[in-house]
Enzyme design. Sequence first.
Site, short mmCIF file in Angstrom:
data_model
loop_
_atom_site.label_atom_id
_atom_site.label_comp_id
_atom_site.label_asym_id
_atom_site.label_seq_id
_atom_site.Cartn_x
_atom_site.Cartn_y
_atom_site.Cartn_z
N HIS A 34 21.06 74.58 -7.20
CA HIS A 34 21.72 74.69 -5.90
C HIS A 34 23.21 74.41 -6.03
O HIS A 34 23.66 73.87 -7.03
CB HIS A 34 21.10 73.69 -4.91
CG HIS A 34 21.31 72.27 -5.36
ND1 HIS A 34 20.55 71.68 -6.36
CD2 HIS A 34 22.21 71.33 -4.96
CE1 HIS A 34 20.98 70.46 -6.55
NE2 HIS A 34 21.98 70.21 -5.74
N HIS A 116 29.56 74.28 -7.79
CA HIS A 116 28.91 74.38 -9.10
C HIS A 116 27.40 74.28 -8.96
O HIS A 116 26.88 73.85 -7.94
CB HIS A 116 29.41 73.24 -10.01
CG HIS A 116 28.95 71.89 -9.56
ND1 HIS A 116 29.57 71.20 -8.53
CD2 HIS A 116 27.93 71.10 -9.98
CE1 HIS A 116 28.94 70.04 -8.35
NE2 HIS A 116 27.93 69.95 -9.22
#
Length: 171
Positions: A34, A116
């Site tokens: 995620h 990220h």
Amino acid sequence: MKYGIAIFPSKKVQDEANSYRKRYDPHYALIPPHITVKEPFETDEEELEATIIPELKEIAKSTASFSIKISKVSSFSPVTNTIYLKVNPSDEIVELNQKLHEGIIPDNKEYSFVPHITIAQKLSDEEFSDVYGSLSMDSFDIVDKVDRFQLLYQLENGAWSVYETFRLGEH
């Protein structure tokens, strides 16, 4: 209860991230790959239902879907031995992160926003050096469409589960 907000990329991107996470991320079983767009925050269910969810619906409605691009890995070294797929910080994802820290929603920003997808963490210095050394030579050409974000809550065992999904641009 502890809540957070994340973007789950497509299955293709999750499969790519998981190919590393299985070996290098002890949180592998706690949450799928995620992009955290809001760090965890505490609130009660009454506040969540009365004010935060309506605000999230407004944010989703006023945010158009967008694409993300990943072309390399990066790390948070020397702060932590965390390695991640670097999401190029587009205006759209940065703006979404900003909207999630304004208004009613608690502004709990501890770090500057670095979009990220974590693929390795809690590595020893030696492991980090080996893994990062080999992965940093790889290049990635991943483009993915983002059309929703999820409100998550944390279970007692530390795992995260989806509470509600918010589709971008829907009225």
